[in-house]
Design a protein around this motif. Structure first.
Motif, PDB file in Angstrom:
ATOM      1  N   ALA A  10      -8.508   7.022   3.590  1.00 15.51           N
ATOM      2  CA  ALA A  10      -7.530   6.356   2.818  1.00 15.51           C
ATOM      3  C   ALA A  10      -6.913   5.299   3.522  1.00 15.51           C
ATOM      4  N   ILE A  11      -6.745   3.992   2.960  1.00 17.63           N
ATOM      5  CA  ILE A  11      -6.160   2.636   3.567  1.00 17.63           C
ATOM      6  C   ILE A  11      -5.006   2.529   2.839  1.00 17.63           C
ATOM      7  N   GLY A  12      -3.980   2.230   3.579  1.00 15.81           N
ATOM      8  CA  GLY A  12      -2.765   1.673   2.934  1.00 15.81           C
ATOM      9  C   GLY A  12      -1.921   0.806   4.030  1.00 15.81           C
ATOM     10  N   SER A  13      -1.221  -0.261   3.435  1.00 17.88           N
ATOM     11  CA  SER A  13      -0.452  -1.080   4.199  1.00 17.88           C
ATOM     12  C   SER A  13       0.641  -1.568   3.242  1.00 17.88           C
ATOM     13  N   THR A  41      -8.394  -1.543  -5.089  1.00 19.86           N
ATOM     14  CA  THR A  41      -7.234  -1.750  -4.189  1.00 19.86           C
ATOM     15  C   THR A  41      -6.002  -1.715  -5.330  1.00 19.86           C
ATOM     16  N   ILE A  42      -5.263  -0.922  -5.128  1.00 19.72           N
ATOM     17  CA  ILE A  42      -3.763  -0.453  -6.043  1.00 19.72           C
ATOM     18  C   ILE A  42      -2.816  -0.667  -5.324  1.00 19.72           C
ATOM     19  N   LEU A  43      -1.665  -0.864  -6.134  1.00 18.66           N
ATOM     20  CA  LEU A  43      -0.199  -1.150  -5.545  1.00 18.66           C
ATOM     21  C   LEU A  43       0.501   0.177  -5.978  1.00 18.66           C
ATOM     22  N   THR A  44       0.988   0.978  -4.929  1.00 22.76           N
ATOM     23  CA  THR A  44       1.645   2.077  -5.244  1.00 22.76           C
ATOM     24  C   THR A  44       3.208   2.210  -4.645  1.00 22.76           C
ATOM     25  N   GLU A  45       4.094   2.885  -5.098  1.00 21.98           N
ATOM     26  CA  GLU A  45       5.524   3.053  -4.677  1.00 21.98           C
ATOM     27  C   GLU A  45       5.335   3.906  -3.099  1.00 21.98           C
ATOM     28  N   PRO A  46       6.175   3.655  -2.232  1.00 26.51           N
ATOM     29  CA  PRO A  46       6.102   4.485  -1.086  1.00 26.51           C
ATOM     30  C   PRO A  46       6.445   5.839  -1.282  1.00 26.51           C
ATOM     31  N   ILE A  47       5.800   6.602  -0.700  1.00 19.82           N
ATOM     32  CA  ILE A  47       5.832   8.385  -0.775  1.00 19.82           C
ATOM     33  C   ILE A  47       6.636   8.795   0.471  1.00 19.82           C
ATOM     34  N   GLY A  48       7.858   9.211   0.446  1.00 19.91           N
ATOM     35  CA  GLY A  48       8.521   9.890   1.795  1.00 19.91           C
ATOM     36  C   GLY A  48       9.090   8.647   2.716  1.00 19.91           C
ATOM     37  N   ILE A  49       9.290   7.605   2.375  1.00 20.85           N
ATOM     38  CA  ILE A  49       9.807   6.608   3.266  1.00 20.85           C
ATOM     39  C   ILE A  49      10.231   5.575   2.423  1.00 20.85           C
ATOM     40  N   GLY A  50      11.470   4.698   3.102  1.00 21.56           N
ATOM     41  CA  GLY A  50      11.727   3.466   1.935  1.00 21.56           C
ATOM     42  C   GLY A  50      10.871   2.443   2.144  1.00 21.56           C
ATOM     43  N   GLY A  51      11.069   1.163   1.886  1.00 21.76           N
ATOM     44  CA  GLY A  51      10.340   0.077   2.210  1.00 21.76           C
ATOM     45  C   GLY A  51       9.606  -0.600   0.881  1.00 21.76           C
ATOM     46  N   LYS A  52       8.676  -1.519   1.058  1.00 21.07           N
ATOM     47  CA  LYS A  52       7.967  -2.151   0.317  1.00 21.07           C
ATOM     48  C   LYS A  52       6.810  -1.248  -0.504  1.00 21.07           C
ATOM     49  N   ASN A  53       6.214  -1.785  -1.450  1.00 17.44           N
ATOM     50  CA  ASN A  53       5.245  -1.072  -2.196  1.00 17.44           C
ATOM     51  C   ASN A  53       3.847  -0.971  -0.986  1.00 17.44           C
ATOM     52  N   THR A  89       9.134   2.979  12.598  1.00 17.40           N
ATOM     53  CA  THR A  89      10.230   3.497  12.509  1.00 17.40           C
ATOM     54  C   THR A  89      11.185   2.777  11.421  1.00 17.40           C
ATOM     55  N   ARG A  90      10.864   1.439  11.319  1.00 12.34           N
ATOM     56  CA  ARG A  90      11.341   0.396  10.313  1.00 12.34           C
ATOM     57  C   ARG A  90      10.753   0.621   8.835  1.00 12.34           C
ATOM     58  N   ASN A  91       9.881   1.409   8.758  1.00 12.55           N
ATOM     59  CA  ASN A  91       9.314   1.822   7.563  1.00 12.55           C
ATOM     60  C   ASN A  91       8.281   0.492   7.301  1.00 12.55           C
ATOM     61  N   THR A  92       7.850  -0.166   8.269  1.00 15.09           N
ATOM     62  CA  THR A  92       6.647  -1.101   8.045  1.00 15.09           C
ATOM     63  C   THR A  92       5.607  -0.743   8.675  1.00 15.09           C
ATOM     64  N   ILE A  93       4.803  -0.563   7.756  1.00 21.42           N
ATOM     65  CA  ILE A  93       3.380  -0.098   8.006  1.00 21.42           C
ATOM     66  C   ILE A  93       2.158  -1.002   7.764  1.00 21.42           C
ATOM     67  N   GLU A  94       1.964  -1.651   8.874  1.00 23.97           N
ATOM     68  CA  GLU A  94       0.905  -2.758   8.906  1.00 23.97           C
ATOM     69  C   GLU A  94      -0.361  -2.060   8.303  1.00 23.97           C
ATOM     70  N   MET A  95      -0.671  -0.864   8.720  1.00 21.80           N
ATOM     71  CA  MET A  95      -1.918  -0.319   8.529  1.00 21.80           C
ATOM     72  C   MET A  95      -1.973   0.850   8.885  1.00 21.80           C
ATOM     73  N   ASP A  96      -2.395   1.920   7.986  1.00 23.70           N
ATOM     74  CA  ASP A  96      -2.587   3.388   7.923  1.00 23.70           C
ATOM     75  C   ASP A  96      -3.665   3.856   7.465  1.00 23.70           C
ATOM     76  N   ILE A  97      -4.548   4.450   8.064  1.00 26.04           N
ATOM     77  CA  ILE A  97      -5.705   4.895   7.781  1.00 26.04           C
ATOM     78  C   ILE A  97      -5.853   6.231   8.061  1.00 26.04           C
ATOM     79  N   ASP A  98      -6.153   7.157   6.941  1.00 26.23           N
ATOM     80  CA  ASP A  98      -6.186   8.751   7.172  1.00 26.23           C
ATOM     81  C   ASP A  98      -7.566   9.084   6.719  1.00 26.23           C
ATOM     82  N   ILE A  99      -8.026   9.975   7.474  1.00 31.36           N
ATOM     83  CA  ILE A  99      -9.353  10.660   6.899  1.00 31.36           C
ATOM     84  C   ILE A  99      -9.062  11.900   6.033  1.00 31.36           C
TER      85      ILE A  99
END
Length: 135
Positions: A10-13, A41-53, A89-99
């Motif tokens: 799963a890839i998200g930014s 690739t789809i846009l989703t609202e953040p889950i569990g954190i603030g910040g951008k979609n 820590t500022r809810n800025t996720i440049e890249m998150d990849i989960d197995i």
């Protein structure tokens, strides 16, 4: 030794997400020797954190790499996309990849229930997913 078992990532930014997802896809293709297939690739609202979609997609491939080897490669890709602990820590996720799946074993159990993950899995595996939920 694991031989050519299914791997789902799963890839998200949520920061520079269009460019970061494209960059991550290129790095994934370079880091894993098998054919990589991506969902839309789809846009989703953040889950569990603030910040951008978030911009999210899934990648699937086969691999004979161990879980540790896959994890190391993913962490390098995240870092190369600009991901840092300080930014997180500022809810800025440049890249998150989960197995999500490696060698028949599910990871990140809560993610499997998320509607967007379900949607993207159905897109990648319509027959297997709908008939058997065998992933």
């Amino acid at each position: 030794m694991i031989r050519n078992r299914l791997l789902i990532l799963a890839i998200g930014s949520n920061s520079h997400s269009w460019n970061n997802v494209r960059h991550a896809k290129r790095l994934i293709q370079q880091s894993f020797p098998s054919l990589v297939v991506y969902s839309s690739t789809i846009l989703t609202e953040p889950i569990g954190i603030g910040g951008k979609n978030f911009r999210n997609c899934l990648a699937t491939m086969t691999t004979d790499l161990s879980l540790e080897e896959v994890t190391q490669r993913i962490k390098r890709i995240e870092a190369e996309c600009g991901n840092t602990t300080e930014k997180r820590t500022r809810n800025t996720i440049e890249m998150d990849i989960d197995i999500l799946l490696h060698a028949g074993r599910r990871h990140h159990q809560n993610d499997w229930q998320r509607p967007y993950i379900q949607q993207l899995l159905r897109e990648l595996f319509p027959k297997n997913y709908i008939k058997k939920q065998s992933l």
